[in-house]
Design a protein around this motif. Structure first.
Motif, mmCIF file in Angstrom:
data_model
loop_
_atom_site.group_PDB
_atom_site.id
_atom_site.type_symbol
_atom_site.label_atom_id
_atom_site.label_comp_id
_atom_site.label_asym_id
_atom_site.label_seq_id
_atom_site.Cartn_x
_atom_site.Cartn_y
_atom_site.Cartn_z
ATOM 1 N N PHE A 107 0.831 -1.203 0.000
ATOM 2 C CA PHE A 107 0.000 0.000 0.000
ATOM 3 C C PHE A 107 0.867 1.254 0.000
ATOM 4 C CE2 PHE A 107 -4.228 -1.700 1.933
ATOM 5 C CZ PHE A 107 -4.235 -2.700 0.983
ATOM 6 N N PHE A 163 2.531 1.599 -3.341
ATOM 7 C CA PHE A 163 1.631 1.913 -4.456
ATOM 8 C C PHE A 163 1.525 3.421 -4.694
ATOM 9 C CE2 PHE A 163 -2.424 2.730 -6.518
ATOM 10 C CZ PHE A 163 -2.346 1.853 -7.586
ATOM 11 N N LEU A 206 -8.285 -8.890 -3.673
ATOM 12 C CA LEU A 206 -8.697 -7.797 -4.560
ATOM 13 C C LEU A 206 -9.888 -8.184 -5.441
ATOM 14 C CD1 LEU A 206 -5.321 -6.114 -5.619
ATOM 15 C CD2 LEU A 206 -6.770 -5.682 -3.651
ATOM 16 N N GLY A 242 -7.394 -2.618 -0.564
ATOM 17 C CA GLY A 242 -6.429 -2.376 -1.635
ATOM 18 C C GLY A 242 -7.051 -1.645 -2.812
ATOM 19 N N LEU A 243 -8.260 -2.067 -3.184
ATOM 20 C CA LEU A 243 -8.940 -1.407 -4.310
ATOM 21 C C LEU A 243 -9.316 0.026 -3.948
ATOM 22 C CD1 LEU A 243 -11.251 -4.182 -5.812
ATOM 23 C CD2 LEU A 243 -8.912 -3.562 -6.408
ATOM 24 N N ILE A 255 -6.259 2.119 -4.501
ATOM 25 C CA ILE A 255 -6.006 2.379 -5.928
ATOM 26 C C ILE A 255 -6.940 3.482 -6.423
ATOM 27 C CG2 ILE A 255 -6.069 1.393 -8.248
ATOM 28 C CD1 ILE A 255 -5.544 -1.366 -6.949
ATOM 29 N N MET A 280 -5.675 7.026 -7.959
ATOM 30 C CA MET A 280 -6.017 7.347 -9.343
ATOM 31 C C MET A 280 -6.911 8.584 -9.418
ATOM 32 S SD MET A 280 -4.455 5.454 -11.413
ATOM 33 C CE MET A 280 -3.555 3.907 -11.561
ATOM 34 N N TYR A 314 -8.116 10.514 -12.597
ATOM 35 C CA TYR A 314 -8.652 9.391 -13.376
ATOM 36 C C TYR A 314 -9.770 8.711 -12.603
ATOM 37 C CZ TYR A 314 -4.552 9.920 -16.318
ATOM 38 O OH TYR A 314 -3.601 10.423 -17.162
ATOM 39 N N VAL A 360 -11.967 5.599 -11.796
ATOM 40 C CA VAL A 360 -11.864 4.155 -11.985
ATOM 41 C C VAL A 360 -13.035 3.459 -11.293
ATOM 42 C CG1 VAL A 360 -9.355 4.134 -12.213
ATOM 43 C CG2 VAL A 360 -10.383 3.904 -9.954
ATOM 44 N N ASP A 361 -13.411 2.295 -11.850
ATOM 45 C CA ASP A 361 -14.565 1.572 -11.348
ATOM 46 C C ASP A 361 -14.114 0.365 -10.510
ATOM 47 O OD1 ASP A 361 -17.391 1.046 -11.208
ATOM 48 O OD2 ASP A 361 -16.978 -0.702 -12.472
ATOM 49 N N VAL A 417 -14.760 -3.118 -12.141
ATOM 50 C CA VAL A 417 -13.809 -3.442 -13.214
ATOM 51 C C VAL A 417 -12.502 -3.931 -12.609
ATOM 52 C CG1 VAL A 417 -12.377 -2.442 -15.045
ATOM 53 C CG2 VAL A 417 -14.801 -1.845 -14.890
ATOM 54 N N MET A 418 -12.012 -3.209 -11.589
ATOM 55 C CA MET A 418 -10.748 -3.599 -10.963
ATOM 56 C C MET A 418 -10.855 -5.001 -10.380
ATOM 57 S SD MET A 418 -9.018 -0.275 -9.220
ATOM 58 C CE MET A 418 -10.327 0.401 -8.255
ATOM 59 N N TYR A 457 -10.450 -7.670 -12.942
ATOM 60 C CA TYR A 457 -9.096 -7.843 -13.473
ATOM 61 C C TYR A 457 -8.118 -8.370 -12.418
ATOM 62 C CZ TYR A 457 -10.210 -6.235 -18.063
ATOM 63 O OH TYR A 457 -10.737 -6.165 -19.335
ATOM 64 N N ALA A 458 -8.601 -8.621 -11.216
ATOM 65 C CA ALA A 458 -7.771 -9.310 -10.220
ATOM 66 C C ALA A 458 -7.875 -10.821 -10.390
ATOM 67 C CB ALA A 458 -8.205 -8.900 -8.807
ATOM 68 N N PRO A 468 -7.536 -12.983 -13.187
ATOM 69 C CA PRO A 468 -6.473 -13.743 -13.875
ATOM 70 C C PRO A 468 -5.248 -14.001 -12.999
ATOM 71 C CG PRO A 468 -7.327 -12.014 -15.302
ATOM 72 C CD PRO A 468 -7.967 -11.812 -13.968
#
Lengths: 308, 226
Positions: free
Chosen positions: A218, A221, B161, B168-169, B172, B176, B181, B183-184, B187-188, B191-192, B194
């Motif tokens: 964190f 980041f 996530l 954590g999200l 971010i 952002m 920016y 961010v949604d 969506v995040m 993408y955690a 994979p």
């Protein structure tokens, strides 16, 4: 019922002060005064952290670091049970022993789910109390012995328990000093920023490395995303900030697997498990973390640039 | 450049094996000083951040419960259970736990942890499984405990996530949006996934290799179980 996080902190502080008293009354305790002062100051920061002026808390924190650095902390005599007693009790109580242990996460979950305003942290606090009460009812142990057992486990962990809080403080100072901007300038000087893959690698590897230094993804980041992620990956090459951001954070977690600075995840468990190699957990994780970091680089490269 | 002095101190301090608390403290003071803060301001900043982040150390609360249960044979009982499950190898116990942890934390449930799960339940189970293969010397115990502890970290890190309200999200999103920016969260969280699958696959391979190594070590010793 409405429990606040401050009340949970107060209970934690009371636990720590009880450990302090037990330490002081333990005739076989090594490093008695250092250990007692450390847990005592820590308990005070939990109970009165908000009332005491921040500079005084800062001073207490410095004293705690000096006690740990001077190796003035030790272990004591916790009046532990013999192996025969444990074996006999295991046969007597059987599966019931798992009840109080599972009550902790179960209550945590129920509170987080049913009372989202209180959340998981408060749930963990309530769950611990519920688990302790159930353990008392089940075993009829003397309450003071419960705290002896708790102290046994806390002394095994030692000073490492406050390292995460130290790192959060360091991240706060890094942020105030503007470390992120300096990082951006340096990376631009070394990395061929016109190449998309190079910036992606810089972002992911930068997250992993900085997390290893800071011990905390964190904290890393904020620095690396302001320094590399936003100017080079998002602005210059048009990455989706949501997708790049989450994969960068996961790259940071790969770094977390490889550093003793992430004490809660790597060093504290090694102590809790009484491993002779303090870095044994990290040793086990490196061969997973490195391939996973490469996978994350590929994922960011192929997924974060939709239609480009 | 001089602003990076804190980073340099952390790296050098750890390299020379100074106490990490002292290293971090020195790095913090140096960073604050080059940023033009007075020593008192630095102390205040450290104290404030220390108090704000107390939630990181709430595991103190769980210790008495686990300690009492251990006194009354929790570890012994856990070992009994694994002894009764004759087919579950050490690596498989680790993988099942890791998967359970990943799925539950992905749903936003904090079920797990080193003090509440690995020490009282998973570590004794894997140790007992290895002992059945005739592997129980100190070096192997260390290796098995390290792998048990790692299962908790893999599951926790690479599942959390996926939960759209994960801390954590939120961080971010904060960073952002500070930079302009939007961010949604959903969506995040998608993408955690994979990375989560990749982490599981790599961990599974590691655990199965550990099982093979344990089996080989057990055979090499032949009838000698001391």
């Amino acid at each position: 019922m409405n429990v606040t996080l401050d009340q949970i902190y107060a209970v934690t502080g009371v636990f720590l002060l009880i450990f302090t008293v037990l330490t002081l009354t333990d005739k076989k305790q090594s490093g008695k005064w250092g250990t007692a002062a450390f847990w005592g100051l820590y308990g005070i920061s939990f109970i009165w952290g908000k009332e005491i002026p921040p500079a005084v808390v800062g001073g207490m924190v410095v004293v705690m670091a000096l006690i740990a650095g001077a190796k003035w902390m030790g272990t004591g005599d916790y009046l532990s049970a013999t192996a025969e007693f444990r074996r006999k009790m295991a046969d007597k109580y059987g599966m019931w022993l798992f009840g109080p242990a599972l009550a902790v996460p179960l209550v945590t979950f129920l509170v987080a789910w049913l009372a989202p305003k209180m959340g998981a942290l408060i749930g963990l606090g309530i769950g611990s109390i519920v688990g302790l009460v159930l353990a008392f009812l089940l075993t009829r142990v003397m309450p003071v012995q419960a705290f002896q057992e708790g102290r046994r486990m806390l002394d095994a962990v030692g000073w490492a328990i406050i390292l995460s809080q130290f790192l959060a403080a360091l991240g706060f100072l890094f942020d105030k000093a503007g470390v992120g901007k300096v990082v951006a300038e340096m990376v631009s000087a070394v990395v061929p920023v016109d190449v998309r893959l190079a910036t992606v690698i810089a972002y992911c590897v930068g997250m992993a490395l900085f997390t290893m230094v800071m011990g905390n993804a964190f904290a890393a980041f904020a620095v690396i995303t302001t320094g590399i992620g936003i100017p080079l990956v998002v602005k210059l090459h048009g990455a989706d900030p949501a997708i790049a951001g989450v994969i960068a954070m996961l790259s940071g977690y790969c770094g977390t697997l490889m550093t003793p600075m992430a004490a809660n995840f790597n060093v504290v468990p090694a102590a809790l498990l009484e491993m002779s190699d303090k870095n044994g957990v990290i040793r086990a994780q490196v061969m997973t973390a490195v391939p996973l970091l490469i996978v994350n680089i590929c994922l960011m490269y192929f997924l974060a640039f939709p239609g480009k | 450049m001089i602003k990076l002095i804190g980073v340099v101190i952390v790296i050098a301090g750890l390299l020379f094996r100074f106490n990490p608390l002292l290293v971090v403290l020195a790095a913090g003071f140096a960073t604050g000083l080059v940023a033009g803060m007075s020593p008192l301001e630095i102390l205040s900043a450290i104290g404030q951040a220390f108090v704000t982040n107390r939630y990181m150390s709430l595991l103190v609360l769980v210790l008495p419960v686990i300690g009492v249960l251990e006194r009354f044979g929790l570890r012994e009982k856990a070992e009994d259970i694994i002894r009764s499950m004759k087919t579950l190898t050490a690596g498989r116990v680790m993988f099942v736990y890791q998967l359970f942890r990943q799925v539950t934390v992905g749903l936003g449930l904090q079920l797990g942890g080193h003090p509440s799960f690995i020490r009282p339940i998973i570590a004794p189970m894997t140790e007992a499984a290895a002992a059945r293969e005739g592997v129980s010397n100190a070096g192997w115990l260390d290796r098995i405990r390290g792998m048990s502890a790692s299962a908790e970290n893999y599951g926790n890190f690479f599942g959390q996530l996926i939960f759209p309200a994960a801390g954590g999200l939120l961080l971010i999103k904060g960073v952002m949006e500070n930079a302009g920016y939007k961010v949604d969260l959903l969506v995040m969280s998608q993408y955690a996934i994979p990375s989560a699958i990749a982490a599981s696959a790599i961990a599974l391979a590691r655990f199965l290799l550990l099982d093979r190594a344990i089996r080989a070590a057990g055979k090499n010793k032949g009838g000698d179980r001391g």
